[in-house]
Design a protein around this motif. Structure first.
Motif, PDB file in Angstrom:
ATOM      1  N   SER A 107     -80.878  69.867   8.283  1.00  0.00           N
ATOM      2  CA  SER A 107     -80.463  69.932   6.876  1.00  0.00           C
ATOM      3  C   SER A 107     -81.467  70.661   5.971  1.00  0.00           C
ATOM      4  CB  SER A 107     -80.185  68.533   6.332  1.00  0.00           C
ATOM      5  OG  SER A 107     -81.376  67.778   6.415  1.00  0.00           O
ATOM      6  N   GLY A 108     -82.704  70.802   6.426  1.00  0.00           N
ATOM      7  CA  GLY A 108     -83.688  71.525   5.618  1.00  0.00           C
ATOM      8  C   GLY A 108     -83.669  73.032   5.839  1.00  0.00           C
ATOM      9  N   ASN A 109     -82.786  73.481   6.719  1.00  0.00           N
ATOM     10  CA  ASN A 109     -82.712  74.913   7.045  1.00  0.00           C
ATOM     11  C   ASN A 109     -81.440  75.517   6.476  1.00  0.00           C
ATOM     12  OD1 ASN A 109     -84.228  73.473   9.450  1.00  0.00           O
ATOM     13  ND2 ASN A 109     -84.945  75.585   9.371  1.00  0.00           N
ATOM     14  N   MET A 110     -81.585  76.674   5.877  1.00  0.00           N
ATOM     15  CA  MET A 110     -80.425  77.359   5.318  1.00  0.00           C
ATOM     16  C   MET A 110     -80.161  78.670   6.029  1.00  0.00           C
ATOM     17  SD  MET A 110     -80.924  76.564   1.408  1.00  0.00           S
ATOM     18  CE  MET A 110     -81.136  74.837   1.054  1.00  0.00           C
ATOM     19  N   CYS A 111     -78.869  78.976   6.162  1.00  0.00           N
ATOM     20  CA  CYS A 111     -78.472  80.233   6.771  1.00  0.00           C
ATOM     21  C   CYS A 111     -77.626  80.999   5.760  1.00  0.00           C
ATOM     22  CB  CYS A 111     -77.669  79.963   8.045  1.00  0.00           C
ATOM     23  SG  CYS A 111     -77.033  81.483   8.782  1.00  0.00           S
ATOM     24  N   ARG A 112     -78.161  82.102   5.286  1.00  0.00           N
ATOM     25  CA  ARG A 112     -77.422  82.894   4.284  1.00  0.00           C
ATOM     26  C   ARG A 112     -76.173  83.518   4.878  1.00  0.00           C
ATOM     27  NH1 ARG A 112     -82.284  86.518   2.228  1.00  0.00           N
ATOM     28  NH2 ARG A 112     -82.482  86.552   4.486  1.00  0.00           N
ATOM     29  N   CYS A 113     -76.183  83.692   6.207  1.00  0.00           N
ATOM     30  CA  CYS A 113     -74.995  84.236   6.869  1.00  0.00           C
ATOM     31  C   CYS A 113     -73.980  83.129   7.150  1.00  0.00           C
ATOM     32  CB  CYS A 113     -75.378  84.917   8.173  1.00  0.00           C
ATOM     33  SG  CYS A 113     -76.641  86.174   7.978  1.00  0.00           S
ATOM     34  N   THR A 114     -74.294  81.920   6.769  1.00  0.00           N
ATOM     35  CA  THR A 114     -73.446  80.725   6.912  1.00  0.00           C
ATOM     36  C   THR A 114     -72.943  80.492   8.343  1.00  0.00           C
ATOM     37  OG1 THR A 114     -71.355  81.811   6.302  1.00  0.00           O
ATOM     38  CG2 THR A 114     -72.674  80.882   4.500  1.00  0.00           C
ATOM     39  N   GLY A 115     -73.837  80.711   9.305  1.00  0.00           N
ATOM     40  CA  GLY A 115     -73.439  80.527  10.700  1.00  0.00           C
ATOM     41  C   GLY A 115     -73.607  79.104  11.201  1.00  0.00           C
ATOM     42  N   TYR A 116     -73.419  78.123  10.333  1.00  0.00           N
ATOM     43  CA  TYR A 116     -73.765  76.739  10.681  1.00  0.00           C
ATOM     44  C   TYR A 116     -73.029  76.186  11.901  1.00  0.00           C
ATOM     45  CZ  TYR A 116     -76.164  76.746   6.214  1.00  0.00           C
ATOM     46  OH  TYR A 116     -77.013  77.051   5.183  1.00  0.00           O
ATOM     47  N   GLN A 117     -71.717  76.484  12.003  1.00  0.00           N
ATOM     48  CA  GLN A 117     -70.948  75.901  13.120  1.00  0.00           C
ATOM     49  C   GLN A 117     -71.539  76.323  14.467  1.00  0.00           C
ATOM     50  OE1 GLN A 117     -68.872  73.486  12.910  1.00  0.00           O
ATOM     51  NE2 GLN A 117     -68.997  73.611  10.677  1.00  0.00           N
ATOM     52  N   ASN A 118     -71.828  77.618  14.580  1.00  0.00           N
ATOM     53  CA  ASN A 118     -72.365  78.104  15.859  1.00  0.00           C
ATOM     54  C   ASN A 118     -73.784  77.613  16.098  1.00  0.00           C
ATOM     55  OD1 ASN A 118     -69.960  79.349  16.135  1.00  0.00           O
ATOM     56  ND2 ASN A 118     -70.727  81.446  16.053  1.00  0.00           N
ATOM     57  N   ILE A 119     -74.529  77.425  15.031  1.00  0.00           N
ATOM     58  CA  ILE A 119     -75.898  76.906  15.182  1.00  0.00           C
ATOM     59  C   ILE A 119     -75.828  75.478  15.739  1.00  0.00           C
ATOM     60  CG2 ILE A 119     -77.957  76.164  13.911  1.00  0.00           C
ATOM     61  CD1 ILE A 119     -77.444  78.642  12.027  1.00  0.00           C
ATOM     62  N   ILE A 120     -74.927  74.685  15.209  1.00  0.00           N
ATOM     63  CA  ILE A 120     -74.786  73.305  15.699  1.00  0.00           C
ATOM     64  C   ILE A 120     -74.339  73.315  17.165  1.00  0.00           C
ATOM     65  CG2 ILE A 120     -73.475  71.144  15.424  1.00  0.00           C
ATOM     66  CD1 ILE A 120     -73.512  71.915  12.324  1.00  0.00           C
ATOM     67  N   LYS A 121     -73.378  74.203  17.475  1.00  0.00           N
ATOM     68  CA  LYS A 121     -72.921  74.309  18.873  1.00  0.00           C
ATOM     69  C   LYS A 121     -74.072  74.709  19.789  1.00  0.00           C
ATOM     70  CE  LYS A 121     -68.418  76.115  18.063  1.00  0.00           C
ATOM     71  NZ  LYS A 121     -67.838  77.450  18.081  1.00  0.00           N
ATOM     72  N   ALA A 122     -74.922  75.607  19.306  1.00  0.00           N
ATOM     73  CA  ALA A 122     -76.061  76.055  20.117  1.00  0.00           C
ATOM     74  C   ALA A 122     -76.998  74.890  20.418  1.00  0.00           C
ATOM     75  CB  ALA A 122     -76.813  77.165  19.385  1.00  0.00           C
TER      76      ALA A 122
END
Ligand code: FES
Ligand code: FES
Length: 156
Positions: free
Chosen positions: A132-147
Motif C-alpha cells: 500500500s505504500g507503493n504507487m504505480c503511475r501506470c496503474t498496473g496494480y492487478q498484475n503486480i498483485i498477481k506477480a
C-alpha cells in the motif's frame, strides 16, 4: 558541512562511507554507491519508488537519513539478482506483465521481498496491505498483485 562516517552492510557487502548528516539514504545509495536501481520519485515519502529494506523492513529511503543506517543491513533491488540471473520474484513480475514503464518496480519488489521473507502465510489482502505504500503511475496494480501471488507459489 557536518559529516559522519558510517558503516552499513549493503546487499551483503560492508560499506564505509562519510556522509553529510543531512543526506538521505536515497542520495547516498544512488549518488555515492551508484545503486541506481533505487528510484527517486516524490522525495517526500509518498510514492514508494525509493523503497529499500533496512534490517528487513521496507522503508522510504528518501526520508530516511543516511546517518541512521550506521550498523544496519540494507537491501536494494541490486541484491535480488545473482550472477546476472533474475530472482524468482523479479521473474514473476516479468512473467505476469507487472512491469510497464518500470519506474515503480524496484520499490514494489522490495516491499514484496519483505512480505515473502516474513515467512507468514499471505492472503491477497496481506499483499495489498504490504504494497500500500507503493504507487504505480501506470496503474498496473492487478498484475503486480498477481506477480506477488506467483512469487509466493514459486517460493521466491
Ligand atoms: S521517492 Fe521516496 S517515497 Fe517517493
Ligand atoms: S510501471 Fe510505470 S509507474 Fe509503475
Amino acid at each position: 558541512m557536518m559529516t559522519k562516517k558510517i558503516t552499513m552492510r549493503v546487499n551483503g557487502r560492508e560499506v564505509v562511507v562519510e556522509v553529510d548528516i543531512r543526506e538521505s539514504l536515497l542520495e547516498v545509495l544512488r549518488g555515492r554507491l551508484n545503486l541506481k536501481g533505487v528510484k527517486k520519485g516524490c522525495s517526500v515519502g509518498e510514492c514508494g519508488a525509493c523503497t529499500v529494506l533496512i534490517n528487513g523492513e521496507p522503508i522510504d529511503s528518501c526520508i530516511y537519513l543516511a546517518v541512521w543506517t550506521d550498523g544496519k543491513e540494507i537491501r536494494t533491488i541490486e541484491g535480488e539478482e545473482t550472477g546476472g540471473k533474475l530472482s524468482k520474484l523479479q521473474q514473476a513480475f516479468v512473467d505476469e506483465g507487472a512491469v510497464q514503464c518500470g519506474f515503480c518496480t524496484p520499490g514494489f519488489i522490495m516491499s514484496a521481498r519483505a512480505l515473502l521473507d516474513s515467512g507468514k502465510k499471505l492472503t491477497r489482502q496481506d499483499i495489498i496491505k504490504g504494497l500500500s505504500g507503493n504507487m504505480c503511475r501506470c496503474t498496473g496494480y492487478q498484475n503486480i498483485i498477481k506477480a506477488v501471488e506467483k512469487a509466493i507459489e514459486d517460493k521466491a
